[in-house]
Design a protein around this motif. Structure first.
Motif, PDB file in Angstrom:
ATOM      1  N   ASP A   8       0.849  -1.189   0.000  1.00 41.47           N
ATOM      2  CA  ASP A   8       0.000   0.000   0.000  1.00 41.47           C
ATOM      3  C   ASP A   8       0.887   1.241   0.000  1.00 41.47           C
ATOM      4  OD1 ASP A   8      -1.802   2.065   0.425  1.00 41.47           O
ATOM      5  OD2 ASP A   8      -3.044   0.870   1.772  1.00 41.47           O
ATOM      6  N   CYS A  10       0.077   4.252   0.427  1.00 46.89           N
ATOM      7  CA  CYS A  10      -0.470   5.338   1.228  1.00 46.89           C
ATOM      8  C   CYS A  10      -0.565   4.931   2.702  1.00 46.89           C
ATOM      9  CB  CYS A  10      -1.854   5.719   0.698  1.00 46.89           C
ATOM     10  SG  CYS A  10      -2.589   7.081   1.606  1.00 46.89           S
ATOM     11  N   THR A  13      -4.192   4.861   4.653  1.00 40.85           N
ATOM     12  CA  THR A  13      -5.314   4.006   4.233  1.00 40.85           C
ATOM     13  C   THR A  13      -6.054   3.364   5.402  1.00 40.85           C
ATOM     14  OG1 THR A  13      -4.324   3.615   2.077  1.00 40.85           O
ATOM     15  CG2 THR A  13      -5.967   2.014   2.827  1.00 40.85           C
ATOM     16  N   ASP A  17     -10.061   4.129   6.160  1.00 42.73           N
ATOM     17  CA  ASP A  17     -11.057   3.058   6.252  1.00 42.73           C
ATOM     18  C   ASP A  17     -11.751   3.061   7.615  1.00 42.73           C
ATOM     19  OD1 ASP A  17     -10.335   2.301   3.694  1.00 42.73           O
ATOM     20  OD2 ASP A  17      -9.078   0.628   4.355  1.00 42.73           O
TER      21      ASP A  17
END
Length: 122
Positions: A8, A10, A13, A17
């Motif tokens: 990932d 980022c 994230t 979420d």
């Protein structure tokens, strides 16, 4: 502590979420600003949120440590929800987003209108 998978790109994230999932932001915002509330009071403050989804959000936020649930064994029983100290640490994040929105949302809306009107999309 949760870490971001190496695939990932980022690092925010998991937080996006967690905090910005459907209805989570609204629930956290209301509890952070209005304090401890009963289920029906919370539902009344968030138009369009069904009891089923509110229950799901509250359970998830409680599981994540962002909402606390207090059961009062009275007749009739009373249950109250409130933002935890952990949730309250998000206040500066929310304040920054409110500030950004105040300063820049007009630009976003203008860009959308220009795009939708067939403006330069290159």
């Amino acid at each position: 502590m949760t870490t971001v998978p190496e695939t990932d790109p980022c690092p925010i994230t998991p937080v996006i979420d967690l905090v910005f999932g459907r209805w989570s932001t609204q629930v956290l915002w209301v509890l952070t600003h209005d304090g401890r509330l009963r289920f029906t009071e919370l539902q009344q403050r968030i138009p369009g949120l069904t009891p089923k989804v509110l229950t799901q959000r509250l359970r998830q936020l409680e599981r994540d440590g962002l909402v606390s649930r207090t059961y009062h064994p009275e007749v009739p029983p009373r249950v109250e929800y409130e933002a935890t100290p952990l949730a309250k640490t998000l206040t500066p994040v929310f304040s920054s987003i409110v500030e950004w929105s105040s300063e820049h949302l007009g630009e976003v809306l203008a860009a959308r209108a220009a795009y939708d009107a067939g403006g330069d999309s290159s």
